[in-house]
Design an enzyme around this catalytic site. Structure first.
Site, short mmCIF file in Angstrom:
data_model
loop_
_atom_site.label_atom_id
_atom_site.label_comp_id
_atom_site.label_asym_id
_atom_site.label_seq_id
_atom_site.Cartn_x
_atom_site.Cartn_y
_atom_site.Cartn_z
N TYR A 1 0.85 -1.20 0.00
CA TYR A 1 0.00 0.00 0.00
C TYR A 1 0.88 1.24 0.00
O TYR A 1 1.79 1.35 0.82
CB TYR A 1 -0.90 0.01 1.24
N GLU B 1 -0.35 4.85 -0.47
CA GLU B 1 -1.09 6.12 -0.65
C GLU B 1 -0.15 7.30 -0.45
O GLU B 1 0.66 7.32 0.48
CB GLU B 1 -2.23 6.24 0.37
N ASP C 1 -6.42 14.40 -24.78
CA ASP C 1 -6.49 12.99 -24.39
C ASP C 1 -5.80 12.22 -25.51
O ASP C 1 -6.39 11.93 -26.54
CB ASP C 1 -7.95 12.57 -24.22
N THR D 1 -3.92 6.73 -21.59
CA THR D 1 -3.72 5.38 -21.08
C THR D 1 -2.27 5.02 -21.39
O THR D 1 -1.61 5.70 -22.18
CB THR D 1 -4.64 4.36 -21.76
N LYS E 1 -1.94 1.36 -24.93
CA LYS E 1 -2.33 1.29 -26.35
C LYS E 1 -1.04 1.34 -27.19
O LYS E 1 -0.22 0.43 -27.08
CB LYS E 1 -3.32 2.41 -26.67
N ARG F 1 -1.76 -1.94 -18.47
CA ARG F 1 -3.07 -1.28 -18.45
C ARG F 1 -3.05 -0.21 -17.36
O ARG F 1 -2.82 -0.53 -16.18
CB ARG F 1 -4.12 -2.35 -18.13
N1 DSN Z 1 -11.81 1.21 -25.24
C1 DSN Z 1 -10.87 2.14 -25.80
C2 DSN Z 1 -10.81 2.03 -27.29
O1 DSN Z 1 -10.96 0.93 -27.78
O2 DSN Z 1 -10.59 3.02 -27.98
C3 DSN Z 1 -11.11 3.54 -25.41
O3 DSN Z 1 -11.41 3.64 -24.07
#
Ligand code: DSN
Length: 422
Positions: free
Chosen positions: A54, A56, A201, A228, A231, A237
């Site tokens: 933990y 925090e 974003d 994120t 990707k 993730r």
């Molecule tokens: N689920 C993602 C995508 O496939 O673009 C976006 O959150």
């Protein structure tokens, strides 16, 4: 190499699901634009005992003791992300992209304030103002769209008019289904006229920006980037918020913790550090370049064969196909047919789509995952042919089974990092 031996012995049900997923990933083509394969090193640290801690708070100011190693990995993740994106401040604790965006809104807005973001059907994201999300009960969202779906150019004039009328506090750029590069300088100029903070974003294209193949919005004066990390950036993730100005980071940090989240997921933060280390290597630029080259090549392959693409091409890792115009069928049917031959993609709304989200007019295709497997332009042609062949023979189960067998053989020449055979 014996692996997952404890899991196999203790929980065969979950073990069998894992083995099934390994086969699915090995023998199938992954074209979902937001997915990727992480490296063995990232995978190892994700499954590590950092899970047990933990933490925090932030490095050097935690609520519990015993933080010398968690501080070390979080600092590494922060410093590497700063270098990758030329950021003044980075928060690596958001659990995913949606929480990163929500924490960003609460850091910058008061209830009732307005955000201007891209319309969902034109490529925006649920967290950019879709009425199905709870944030729309707290903040007001107004949208902008493409001016011309044939080129993908945004309607900057109308966006300016809307901004002057609605006085948004945030001008939000970014998308999850838009294949073109944005004009950040123009967005920034509109935001400056109304005193809005500029946020991008960049979840979908973070790896392409880190790999120096697409523009970094900070270079055009953007204030904040959210993303994120799993990707095109090819990490675990998770989410992240980056600020140009280190001072702005204070509000972001408070909003992420304690405002919105509790304990950070330390094994994921350690994995972010490892992935960002990979993205800083020169070969990551080659990877990012190849993603776009593959995407452009596949897009051209389709367009040469009369397949209709939204914006008639791509500048990034994805393309959106108009299935109704191309084949007179919906996106759901294309998704189902391609699943039968081991090719995974997702149905997608088209701009102002008259059809329902469960069966929209389009599909989205992306090249990050197949590029990680080592596929190049020649493979894009093979893949394109499999896709068109399956759609043409969609009512012929025998022909589909034949294509599926070919796809499996094709895939086995391109191993996936992290998949082990017993
Ligand atoms: N689920 C993602 C995508 O496939 O673009 C976006 O959150």
């Amino acid at each position: 190499m014996p692996i997952y031996t404890s899991l196999k012995k203790q929980d065969p049900d979950v073990y069998n699901a894992l083995i099934g997923e390994m086969s699915r990933q090995t023998d199938g083509v992954e074209l979902i634009a937001s997915e990727n394969y992480i490296s063995p090193a990232v995978l190892e640290i994700m499954g590590s005992i950092f899970n047990n801690k933990y933490s925090e708070g932030y490095p050097g100011r935690r609520y519990y003791g015993g933080q010398q190693y968690t501080d070390a990995v979080e600092n590494l993740a922060i410093e590497r992300a700063k270098k990758l994106f030329n950021a003044g401040h980075v928060n690596v604790q958001p659990h995913a992209g949606a929480p990163a965006n929500v924490a960003m809104y609460f850091a910058l807005l008061n209830p009732g304030d307005t955000v201007m973001g891209m319309d969902l059907s034109h490529g925006g994201h649920l967290t950019h103002g879709s009425p199905v999300t709870y944030i729309t009960k707290i903040f007001k969202f107004v949208t902008y769209k493409m001016k011309d779906v044939e080129t993908g150019e945004l309607d900057y004039e109308l966006m300016r008019e809307t901004a002057l009328k609605e006085r948004p506090k945030i001008l939000l750029a970014g998308f999850s289904a838009y294949p073109r590069e944005l004009n950040y300088a123009r967005l920034k100029a509109i935001a400056e006229e109304v005193g809005a903070i500029t946020v991008m974003d960049m979840a979908h294209i973070a790896g392409l920006i880190a790999g120096k193949q697409l523009r970094n919005p900070f270079d055009d004066g953007f204030d904040i980037l959210t993303t994120t990390t799993h990707k095109t950036l090819r990490g675990p993730r998770g989410g992240m918020i980056l600020c140009r100005d280190p001072e702005a980071g204070k509000r972001i940090d408070k909003s992420v913790f304690p405002g919105f989240q509790g304990g950070p997921i330390m094994q994921m933060i350690a994995a972010k550090a490892v992935a960002f280390g990979e993205a800083l290597k020169p070969e990551f630029k080659d990877y990012a370049r190849q993603i776009i080259s593959n995407s452009k090549h596949l897009a051209k392959f389709f367009m040469d064969r009369k397949v209709k693409l939204i914006t008639n091409g791509t500048d990034n890792h994805m393309m959106i196909i108009d299935c109704v115009k191309s084949w007179n069928i919906g996106g759901h049917e294309v998704e189902v047919v391609l699943d039968k031959v081991g090719i995974t993609l997702n149905k997608n709304m088209l701009p102002d789509d008259p059809r329902k989200p469960a069966d929209p007019s389009g599909v989205r295709i992306g090249t990050p995952a197949i590029t990680t497997r080592g596929m190049k332009e020649a493979e894009m042609e093979k893949l394109g042919a499999y896709i068109l062949g399956a759609i043409e023979k969609r009512n012929d189960e025998k022909a589909l089974a034949g294509i599926h067998a070919e796809v499996i053989k094709f895939c086995r020449s391109f191993p996936i990092p992290g998949v082990v055979k017993e």
